[in-house]
Write a protein that holds these residues in place. Structure first.
Motif, PDB file in Angstrom:
ATOM      1  N   GLY A 112       0.725  -1.213   0.045  1.00 17.37           N
ATOM      2  CA  GLY A 112       0.144   0.111   0.032  1.00 17.37           C
ATOM      3  C   GLY A 112       0.882   1.187  -0.005  1.00 17.37           C
ATOM      4  N   LYS A 113       1.834   1.311   0.738  1.00 20.63           N
ATOM      5  CA  LYS A 113       2.739   2.325   0.776  1.00 20.63           C
ATOM      6  C   LYS A 113       3.523   2.475  -0.492  1.00 20.63           C
ATOM      7  CE  LYS A 113       6.618   4.635   3.410  1.00 20.63           C
ATOM      8  NZ  LYS A 113       7.482   4.446   4.725  1.00 20.63           N
ATOM      9  N   GLN A 114       3.979   1.345  -1.175  1.00 21.05           N
ATOM     10  CA  GLN A 114       4.664   1.556  -2.252  1.00 21.05           C
ATOM     11  C   GLN A 114       3.856   2.134  -3.350  1.00 21.05           C
ATOM     12  OE1 GLN A 114       5.838  -2.392  -3.754  1.00 21.05           O
ATOM     13  NE2 GLN A 114       6.961  -1.692  -5.630  1.00 21.05           N
ATOM     14  N   LEU A 115       2.573   1.845  -3.530  1.00 19.51           N
ATOM     15  CA  LEU A 115       1.782   2.335  -4.574  1.00 19.51           C
ATOM     16  C   LEU A 115       0.947   3.570  -4.353  1.00 19.51           C
ATOM     17  CD1 LEU A 115       0.474  -1.212  -5.692  1.00 19.51           C
ATOM     18  CD2 LEU A 115       1.914  -0.033  -6.553  1.00 19.51           C
ATOM     19  N   GLY A 116       1.301   3.990  -3.058  1.00 25.11           N
ATOM     20  CA  GLY A 116       0.665   5.395  -2.584  1.00 25.11           C
ATOM     21  C   GLY A 116      -0.960   5.227  -2.251  1.00 25.11           C
ATOM     22  N   LYS A 117      -1.301   4.112  -1.880  1.00 25.05           N
ATOM     23  CA  LYS A 117      -2.533   3.498  -1.679  1.00 25.05           C
ATOM     24  C   LYS A 117      -2.393   3.108  -0.023  1.00 25.05           C
ATOM     25  CE  LYS A 117      -4.512   4.272  -5.617  1.00 25.05           C
ATOM     26  NZ  LYS A 117      -5.726   5.281  -5.785  1.00 25.05           N
ATOM     27  N   PRO A 118      -1.999   3.634   0.892  1.00 23.83           N
ATOM     28  CA  PRO A 118      -1.743   3.349   2.048  1.00 23.83           C
ATOM     29  C   PRO A 118      -3.082   2.445   2.800  1.00 23.83           C
ATOM     30  CG  PRO A 118      -1.921   5.473   2.263  1.00 23.83           C
ATOM     31  CD  PRO A 118      -1.901   5.018   0.867  1.00 23.83           C
ATOM     32  N   PRO A 316      12.001  -8.540   9.721  1.00 24.66           N
ATOM     33  CA  PRO A 316      13.188  -9.209   9.318  1.00 24.66           C
ATOM     34  C   PRO A 316      12.901 -10.537   8.637  1.00 24.66           C
ATOM     35  CG  PRO A 316      13.235  -8.388  11.666  1.00 24.66           C
ATOM     36  CD  PRO A 316      11.881  -8.365  11.402  1.00 24.66           C
ATOM     37  N   ILE A 317      11.968 -11.217   9.176  1.00 26.08           N
ATOM     38  CA  ILE A 317      11.737 -12.640   8.272  1.00 26.08           C
ATOM     39  C   ILE A 317      11.343 -12.344   6.799  1.00 26.08           C
ATOM     40  CG2 ILE A 317      10.484 -14.569   8.292  1.00 26.08           C
ATOM     41  CD1 ILE A 317      12.251 -14.467  10.645  1.00 26.08           C
ATOM     42  N   LEU A 318      10.497 -11.320   6.705  1.00 22.49           N
ATOM     43  CA  LEU A 318      10.054 -10.982   5.322  1.00 22.49           C
ATOM     44  C   LEU A 318      10.944 -10.290   4.481  1.00 22.49           C
ATOM     45  CD1 LEU A 318       6.376  -9.910   6.071  1.00 22.49           C
ATOM     46  CD2 LEU A 318       7.138 -11.786   5.072  1.00 22.49           C
ATOM     47  N   LYS A 319      12.016  -9.451   5.081  1.00 20.53           N
ATOM     48  CA  LYS A 319      13.141  -8.737   4.416  1.00 20.53           C
ATOM     49  C   LYS A 319      13.918  -9.596   4.176  1.00 20.53           C
ATOM     50  CE  LYS A 319      14.993  -5.122   6.026  1.00 20.53           C
ATOM     51  NZ  LYS A 319      15.439  -4.132   6.789  1.00 20.53           N
ATOM     52  N   ALA A 320      14.416 -10.622   4.817  1.00 21.27           N
ATOM     53  CA  ALA A 320      15.326 -11.787   4.468  1.00 21.27           C
ATOM     54  C   ALA A 320      15.019 -12.667   3.500  1.00 21.27           C
ATOM     55  CB  ALA A 320      15.778 -12.507   5.743  1.00 21.27           C
ATOM     56  N   GLY A 325      10.853  -4.468   2.168  1.00 23.99           N
ATOM     57  CA  GLY A 325      11.846  -3.851   2.914  1.00 23.99           C
ATOM     58  C   GLY A 325      11.299  -3.668   4.007  1.00 23.99           C
ATOM     59  N   ASP A 326      11.712  -2.196   4.575  1.00 14.32           N
ATOM     60  CA  ASP A 326      11.312  -1.744   6.271  1.00 14.32           C
ATOM     61  C   ASP A 326       9.646  -1.587   5.828  1.00 14.32           C
ATOM     62  OD1 ASP A 326      13.706  -2.012   7.169  1.00 14.32           O
ATOM     63  OD2 ASP A 326      14.349  -0.140   6.582  1.00 14.32           O
ATOM     64  N   VAL A 327       9.087  -1.938   6.970  1.00 10.08           N
ATOM     65  CA  VAL A 327       7.749  -1.770   7.433  1.00 10.08           C
ATOM     66  C   VAL A 327       7.456  -0.643   8.594  1.00 10.08           C
ATOM     67  CG1 VAL A 327       5.491  -2.407   7.434  1.00 10.08           C
ATOM     68  CG2 VAL A 327       7.052  -3.691   6.265  1.00 10.08           C
ATOM     69  N   ASP A 328       6.883   0.291   8.350  1.00 14.41           N
ATOM     70  CA  ASP A 328       6.664   1.277   9.517  1.00 14.41           C
ATOM     71  C   ASP A 328       5.373   0.639  10.503  1.00 14.41           C
ATOM     72  OD1 ASP A 328       6.096   2.917  11.686  1.00 14.41           O
ATOM     73  OD2 ASP A 328       6.583   4.799  10.304  1.00 14.41           O
ATOM     74  N   VAL A 329       5.532  -0.332  11.306  1.00 19.35           N
ATOM     75  CA  VAL A 329       4.360  -0.856  11.984  1.00 19.35           C
ATOM     76  C   VAL A 329       3.828  -0.183  12.733  1.00 19.35           C
ATOM     77  CG1 VAL A 329       3.785  -2.747  13.781  1.00 19.35           C
ATOM     78  CG2 VAL A 329       5.503  -3.088  12.117  1.00 19.35           C
ATOM     79  N   ASP A 330       4.361   0.779  13.456  1.00 23.74           N
ATOM     80  CA  ASP A 330       3.708   2.012  14.349  1.00 23.74           C
ATOM     81  C   ASP A 330       2.684   2.808  13.571  1.00 23.74           C
ATOM     82  OD1 ASP A 330       4.819   1.116  16.741  1.00 23.74           O
ATOM     83  OD2 ASP A 330       6.666   2.348  16.447  1.00 23.74           O
ATOM     84  N   ALA A 331       3.203   3.174  12.150  1.00 21.69           N
ATOM     85  CA  ALA A 331       2.059   3.879  11.348  1.00 21.69           C
ATOM     86  C   ALA A 331       1.063   2.958  10.853  1.00 21.69           C
ATOM     87  CB  ALA A 331       2.870   4.566  10.125  1.00 21.69           C
TER      88      ALA A 331
END
Length: 450
Positions: A112-118, A316-320, A325-331
């Motif tokens: 969602g963040k990547q495509l600008g559709k959060p 980190p499991i998904l990144k590996a 990439g990084d995901v801002d979980v708090d956001a």
């Protein structure tokens, strides 16, 4: 009670100007028809309070009707096998609300963040604070008895799922590398189940309800209980950010309806299991294993801190795996809507609630209620005396608390105690610390109890 008919895909044929999904405007103020599109996974039964059960009860439609005004609301329920197509539809602006497991939720956030559709995680559905919703199973006649035995073997899982995360972590704890020491087969659950039965896979790591279903059918046995990781796994509800901002009352209606469906499941667990079984074709006994009064899953819409913390450990499991990439979980996590839907006091109470410990439970034939027992031995004694009148019997693993079918558990006799375990590993761990304890067959356990 009869409810208004749920709109099918025909609702999508309404003129765009009159639909509420993806047009960027708010027709609710002007009347007309608003279609709310909800994606769910009928066979991923820990999402039922936001999907299968909720749909069958009609609570969302009731809440939408209660909004009043000149607007007519229709709900387009779309059923998928996994979370990926739900995410694709949401990020294309064609779906408003979806439910899926924790790893797919992170992919939903990243895409969602990547495509600008959060998107935003707005509520939880079913969870297990120790990770018991995922299990690694082998064929019933398999000689594999430890995770180390998987070295060089073919293991089926769904890459990017929580079950894959369990496999990676479990193998790592056993000193194995999931990328180097096994041949990982990236398969949909149904394909993996067939591969296990056909012998083209040596083991299967999957999420609810596949391990329980295959075990119940006699097509698999547990090798590893995901609760051994002692890390929460859960399912949740995600909504498009623009939809949540444009139609907060609709999202609130959905979350109120989900809360009612959660109450129904918790207050009527047998009836809820039967409803889900009717809608999915899954055996009710398997649904109850996960969603029952003492099932593996706890249902609560509150976004507990433990669940958010688990999401951060999943990144980190998904990144590996190079899936994100990084995901801002708090956001991504946003409990404002569910807090308002439930009320602050009720929401805070649920945040603080602790799941009740599992108990031994029997589902008698032709019964609308189950029987609970203080100990597994008491359950065995009852089963021994009512062998032809038992629909299903469930017992919690003596160390992890994961509920399992009594006749499929690994039983240990320790003096006067009869203790069940989901997998050989947890039984062996117990034996190592208790001299004189021994593994016994289910038949022997029944005989000892009687």
């Amino acid at each position: 009670m009869k409810h208004k008919a749920v709109a099918t895909s025909a609702a999508l044929l309404l003129p765009l100007a009159l639909t509420g999904c993806g047009n960027g405007g708010d027709t609710a103020a002007d009347g007309g028809t608003v279609t709310v599109t909800v994606g769910y996974q009928s066979k991923t039964i820990n999402t039922v309070t936001a999907g299968t059960l909720l749909r069958s009860l009609g609570y969302f439609e009731d809440e939408l009707n209660a909004l009043g005004g000149k607007t007519t609301y229709k709900v387009d329920w779309q059923d998928y096998a996994t979370g990926a197509p739900i995410t694709a539809q949401m990020t294309a602006g064609k779906m408003d609300i979806g439910s899926m497991g924790d790893f797919p939720l992170l992919l939903n956030a990243a895409r969602g963040k990547q495509l600008g559709k959060p998107t935003r995680l707005v509520a939880a559905t079913g969870y297990n604070l120790r990770g018991g919703l995922n299990t690694i199973v082998t064929a019933p006649d398999s000689k594999l008895s430890t995770l180390k035995d998987l070295k060089g073997k073919k293991v089926s899982t769904s890459v990017g799922s929580a079950a894959d995360g369990t496999l990676v972590r479990a193998l790592r704890d056993a000193g194995l590398d999931a990328d180097k020491d096994i041949e990982k087969l990236n398969q949909q659950p149904a394909v993996g189940a067939s591969a296990l039965s056909g012998g083209s896979a040596d083991a299967l790591s999957q999420f609810v309800a596949w391990p329980g279903l295959l075990t119940y059918q006699g097509k698999a046995k547990a090798l590893y209980d995901g609760a051994q990781l002692d890390l929460p796994t859960f399912h949740g509800v995600t909504a498009r950010e623009d939809f949540a901002k444009r139609r907060p009352a609709v999202l609130e209606a959905f979350l109120k309806a989900q809360a009612k469906a959660t109450d129904y499941l918790n207050e009527h667990p047998v009836e809820a299991a039967e409803k889900v079984a009717d809608a999915t074709g899954l055996p009710a006994e398997v649904v109850y294993l996960y969603n029952g009064a003492h099932g593996i899953a706890t249902f609560d819409p509150a976004l507990k801190p433990a669940l958010t913390a688990a999401l951060k450990k999943d990144v980190p499991i998904l990144k590996a795996a190079k899936l994100t990439g990084d995901v801002d979980v708090d956001a991504f996590v946003d409990d404002r809507y569910v807090r308002k839907a439930l009320g602050t006091a009720a929401y805070d109470k649920q945040l603080a609630a602790v799941p009740a410990p599992a108990a031994s439970e029997v589902w008698p034939k032709d019964a609308t209620e189950t029987k609970s027992f203080g100990t597994p031995a008491e359950l065995l004694a009852y089963v021994a005396g009512h062998k032809d009148a038992i629909r299903a019997a469930y017992v919690p693993d003596a160390t992890t608390g994961t509920q399992w079918f009594a006749d499929k558990a690994v039983w240990v006799a320790d003096g006067d105690q009869l203790l069940p375990f989901v997998a050989p590993a947890t039984a062996r761990a117990y034996l190592a610390g208790h001299d004189g304890a021994e593994v016994v067959t289910y038949a022997a356990a029944l005989e000892r109890a009687s």
